[in-house]
Design a protein around this motif. Sequence first.
Motif, short mmCIF file in Angstrom:
data_model
loop_
_atom_site.label_atom_id
_atom_site.label_comp_id
_atom_site.label_asym_id
_atom_site.label_seq_id
_atom_site.Cartn_x
_atom_site.Cartn_y
_atom_site.Cartn_z
N UNK A 1 0.71 -1.23 -0.02
CA UNK A 1 0.03 -0.17 -0.24
C UNK A 1 0.74 1.12 0.20
N UNK A 2 0.29 2.31 -0.63
CA UNK A 2 0.95 3.54 -0.38
C UNK A 2 0.01 4.71 -0.03
N UNK A 3 0.48 5.70 0.51
CA UNK A 3 -0.48 7.05 0.83
C UNK A 3 -0.32 7.91 -0.15
N UNK A 4 -1.37 8.36 -0.95
CA UNK A 4 -1.55 9.26 -2.01
C UNK A 4 -2.21 10.23 -1.61
N UNK A 5 -2.30 11.44 -2.45
CA UNK A 5 -3.05 12.54 -2.42
C UNK A 5 -4.26 12.46 -3.47
N UNK A 6 -4.56 11.14 -3.78
CA UNK A 6 -5.53 11.03 -5.14
C UNK A 6 -7.12 10.94 -4.62
N UNK A 7 -7.92 10.96 -5.39
CA UNK A 7 -9.59 10.99 -5.34
C UNK A 7 -9.78 9.68 -4.13
N UNK A 8 -9.19 8.57 -4.37
CA UNK A 8 -9.38 7.25 -3.62
C UNK A 8 -8.17 6.91 -2.71
N UNK A 9 -8.42 6.18 -1.78
CA UNK A 9 -7.25 5.53 -0.96
C UNK A 9 -7.66 3.97 -1.11
#
Length: 527
Positions: A192-200
């Motif tokens: 897993x990674x933590x992004x800034x996108x619209x989904x997690x």
Amino acid sequence: MSRSTAPSSRWVAAPVAALATVGLLTACSTPLASAEDTVIFAIKEDPTCLDPQQTSMTTALNIGRQVVDSLTDQDAETGEIVPWLAESFETNDDLTAFTFTLRDDVTFSDDTPLTATVVKANFDALAALGPAASLASQYLAGYDSTVVTDDATLTVNFSTPNAQFLQGTSTMTLGLVAEASAAATAEERCQSVIGSGPFVYDSYVPNDSVVIVKRAGYDWASTLREHSGEALVSTIEFPIITENGVRTGGLDSGEFDIIQDLPYADEARFDTDDFNLYAKANTGVPNSLIPNTSRPIVSDEAVRQAMLLGTDREEIKTLTGATNSEPPTSALTSSTTGFVSQADAMEYDPDAAMALLEDAGWIEGADGIREKDGVKLSVSVTAFYAQDVLETVQMQLAKIGIDLQLNMVTAGDFFGVIASGDYDFLGAALTRTDPDALRVLFSQAASSHWAIVDDAELEGVLAEQAITADAEARAALVEQGQALIIDKAYLIPTLETTQLHASVANVHGVAFDSASRIVLYDVRIAE
């Protein structure tokens, strides 16, 4: 057509198991959506690694695009690079320094802000990952440092000109992750990674399913998208359905809302008012046989040339039902910047192919397969997709006396074979909007290279185009590289791959980015 949201019994329990054994994959507290606000997107294989900075697998990138945003975006129609997380950018004249000014309202799903220091942490971590981030490391070829001016301003510096970096910043391969993810190990990031996108990421059960959920408060989408604000559905579930017939059957019954890789042969079946089809040609290197010329038979240029001339690309298109795809005419696809046709050198000519083999001492045996010094003219190709294309090539090459053995493996095993170098040919394509795809695939100095070719002239041309700032001079080098590759049959192109997906009719908003990867930010279900 009515829509069913009932999940498959094959995988419905998987997200619960994932929360028990893997744990919640991000710091997001967004609750799971109701079934009415859930899109079920059946994918064809296990993504293996969820970190878009490390993976080169299309399936994984299609999921990762929903979770990470990029500094820039690229218009799929015009090729223009536009701002995204960076509200502005500029380059110096020789393409060794790229300065970005960031938006001030972006956060990651662990609530940490996007700052210039975080971008620096991303690029420094990618440089340290090296071959583990095979494509990203090529975008960062010659990376020297990232200098932080203030919280919103940074300059990425290269020791030599990097002609493809700016385009690279539009891809999910250089999509940004939170500082905590940048500091994690390669193995941890694949989970897993933590992004800034619209989904997690919500859960991942290998060989079963991936689930992503909507990010609350998201409001910094690319201007190339249809809307702003949060994503339009709360949950997207990706059951892993490897059998083509099960995916198409599930779409037909309404069990799945969208399916990845609709088989070309089924296109007509779903080309009705009850379904939507989505097709976009890949850029980069077409689907091909990619050689390892350290192998004795593969090292014989006459054999490779015969394979090039003995492959009937028009027949491949016809027999596989790939009506949305085109026969390739170069080492780059026709939609790639810098493409120059080599059609004359690739024209189907089985008589010329057989003459080449005869002149090289390969004599037809009693079983129709040629021999030389007691050795059968038999080579293998290792691949994890497009078996129908390879079976057609196998049939065609048998007509000129070449025995092509198919070694179909899983995606994970395919990349293991690449790492070992234990193959005659690989059956694959490489999707890149920039013609530097040729260097990534062929340069022996590139950690990600798949072709094993000892050619100093080609090596020099591909290295030079990557550091050439003048557009016309670079285009001439790219043309020279294509001509060398085809002239020496360092690639046996088979088909210009088209991404072909399908959905039920009440699904809208499925889009492609410039690299033919799926964008689901605008996806919605009509009542």
